[in-house]
Design an enzyme around this catalytic site. Structure first.
Site, PDB file in Angstrom:
ATOM      1  N   HIS A  62      -0.842 -10.545  22.880  1.00 39.07           N
ATOM      2  CA  HIS A  62       0.347  -9.931  23.493  1.00 39.07           C
ATOM      3  C   HIS A  62      -0.059  -8.711  24.312  1.00 39.07           C
ATOM      4  O   HIS A  62       0.464  -8.465  25.394  1.00 39.07           O
ATOM      5  CB  HIS A  62       1.336  -9.470  22.417  1.00 39.07           C
ATOM      6  CG  HIS A  62       1.874 -10.573  21.567  1.00 39.07           C
ATOM      7  ND1 HIS A  62       1.488 -10.777  20.265  1.00 39.07           N
ATOM      8  CD2 HIS A  62       2.779 -11.550  21.849  1.00 39.07           C
ATOM      9  CE1 HIS A  62       2.132 -11.810  19.767  1.00 39.07           C
ATOM     10  NE2 HIS A  62       2.919 -12.306  20.700  1.00 39.07           N
ATOM     11  N   GLY A 175       2.102 -16.450  27.521  1.00 36.74           N
ATOM     12  CA  GLY A 175       0.728 -16.873  27.234  1.00 36.74           C
ATOM     13  C   GLY A 175       0.540 -18.373  27.388  1.00 36.74           C
ATOM     14  O   GLY A 175       1.439 -19.156  27.061  1.00 36.74           O
ATOM     15  N   GLU A 176      -0.643 -18.756  27.860  1.00 36.05           N
ATOM     16  CA  GLU A 176      -0.972 -20.196  27.931  1.00 36.05           C
ATOM     17  C   GLU A 176      -1.263 -20.765  26.545  1.00 36.05           C
ATOM     18  O   GLU A 176      -1.356 -21.971  26.384  1.00 36.05           O
ATOM     19  CB  GLU A 176      -2.201 -20.392  28.831  1.00 36.05           C
ATOM     20  CG  GLU A 176      -1.880 -20.262  30.306  1.00 36.05           C
ATOM     21  CD  GLU A 176      -3.068 -20.552  31.192  1.00 36.05           C
ATOM     22  OE1 GLU A 176      -4.214 -20.568  30.689  1.00 36.05           O
ATOM     23  OE2 GLU A 176      -2.851 -20.756  32.398  1.00 36.05           O
ATOM     24  N   VAL A 204      -6.042 -15.486  24.585  1.00 36.27           N
ATOM     25  CA  VAL A 204      -7.060 -14.544  24.090  1.00 36.27           C
ATOM     26  C   VAL A 204      -7.601 -15.108  22.774  1.00 36.27           C
ATOM     27  O   VAL A 204      -6.824 -15.554  21.918  1.00 36.27           O
ATOM     28  CB  VAL A 204      -6.455 -13.141  23.877  1.00 36.27           C
ATOM     29  CG1 VAL A 204      -7.504 -12.184  23.299  1.00 36.27           C
ATOM     30  CG2 VAL A 204      -5.917 -12.597  25.196  1.00 36.27           C
ATOM     31  N   SER A 214       0.108 -14.919  15.840  1.00 33.47           N
ATOM     32  CA  SER A 214       0.732 -14.092  14.804  1.00 33.47           C
ATOM     33  C   SER A 214       0.615 -14.778  13.438  1.00 33.47           C
ATOM     34  O   SER A 214       0.708 -14.126  12.398  1.00 33.47           O
ATOM     35  CB  SER A 214       2.204 -13.864  15.121  1.00 33.47           C
ATOM     36  OG  SER A 214       2.320 -13.285  16.398  1.00 33.47           O
TER      37      SER A 214
END
Ligand code: PAF
Length: 313
Positions: A62, A175-176, A204, A214
């Site tokens: 994030h 995000g991808e 990432v 998460s």
């Protein structure tokens, strides 16, 4: 007043934030009306807006979205809302980590100016009664995650449509890592003519290749080690495709074989798909980029990951 919102150019409308968090250079807004008004004022003052929709429990993935938004936009708003309509099971919703205090530190450190953190009642006044209007992107939602989590993407599409229409003209960062979600969001923005430019950002990964999520905090050390087979299988598949293997089903079989060697991981799917419509690929053609998708359950946690055919994150 202490606020990280950059001063407006002379003669422009000032931004009047709702709350300033103690010690942190970030403004927290809790109502839709104030969110819309604040971002309108930002645009009227000649500045651009970047938004990063999240459900909190923020990690370095994030943070990278917020940093990119801060590099490309004048004012960055991060929404933090654990959206109940995208959870199938009540237990999953109840167990979802809620870490607002540390989230505020992450967004502030990454260069955001505003946090929109509404209550469930603010977003869905009728909740827990069903929301009357739902947004659905059926063609992109029925396979893969959608098949395992019925209704999930309707919940995502509904809340994203609501967040982006409230935010107004902006760049919106996703995000991808959630590749299917990104496809759903791109499509709904296009079909509903929302004034957002969707920006997909690379996944990432941890030092060993595990995609940040998460949910990773719920893995034991042993389960985390086992989970690495998912990114390993993707890399193996991407390697085969980049070496000229043109039969997606044999690439899929290779990924399935690799995961089968790791008994702690229960594979849900390993697929080579067309990146645009997420339909299963039957052959390779330079005209239609491919994407490798994978999902599996490790202990109590369902994990997803994906990779471009040349090992692009
Ligand atoms: O990716 C997420 O965190 C959520 O699905 C999103 C896009 C914020 C919608 O609730």
């Amino acid at each position: 007043m202490s606020t990280a919102i950059a001063p407006a150019p002379a003669g422009s409308t000032a931004v009047t934030p709702a709350t300033v968090t103690g010690g942190l250079d970030v403004v927290v807004i809790e109502t839709l009306a104030e969110y819309a008004e604040t971002l309108d004022a930002v645009r009227q003052s000649g500045r651009t807006v970047g938004v990063v929709p999240t459900m909190g429990a923020l990690h370095a993935g994030h943070r990278s979205l917020v940093e990119r938004a801060a590099a490309e936009c004048d004012v960055v708003a991060v929404s933090i809302f654990v959206n109940p309509t995208q959870f199938g099971e009540a237990a999953d919703l109840a167990n979802y980590p809620r870490t607002l205090e540390s989230d505020l530190e992450v967004v502030s450190g990454a260069g955001a100016h505003l946090v929109f953190a509404p209550s469930v009642a603010e977003m869905y006044p009728e909740w827990p009664a069903a929301t009357t209007t739902m947004v659905s992107v059926p063609a992109l939602s029925r396979r893969w995650e959608g098949a395992s989590r019925p209704g999930h993407f309707d919940g995502v599409a509904t809340v994203v449509a609501k967040l982006l229409s409230t935010a107004g003209r902006c760049r919106a960062y996703f995000g991808e890592k959630d590749f299917q979600q990104l496809a759903v969001v791109r499509r709904l923005v296009r079909d509903l003519s929302l004034p957002a430019e969707v920006v997909g950002c690379e996944t990432v990964r941890d030092f060993d290749g595990l995609a940040l999520s998460s949910r990773n905090v719920r893995l034991s050390t042993e389960q985390r080690r086992a989970a690495l087979v998912l990114s390993r299988a993707l890399r193996a598949g991407a390697w085969s495709l980049s070496r000229g293997e043109c039969d997606p089903s044999s690439v899929e079989a290779e990924m399935v074989r690799l995961v089968a060697d790791q008994p702690e991981v229960e594979l849900d799917y390993a697929a080579v798909v067309h990146a645009d419509d997420l339909e299963p690929a039957r052959s390779c053609s330079p005209a239609r980029p491919l994407r490798l998708l994978i999902a599996g359950t490790v202990g109590p946690v369902r994990l997803i990951d994906n990779l471009g055919p040349h090992g692009a994150r």
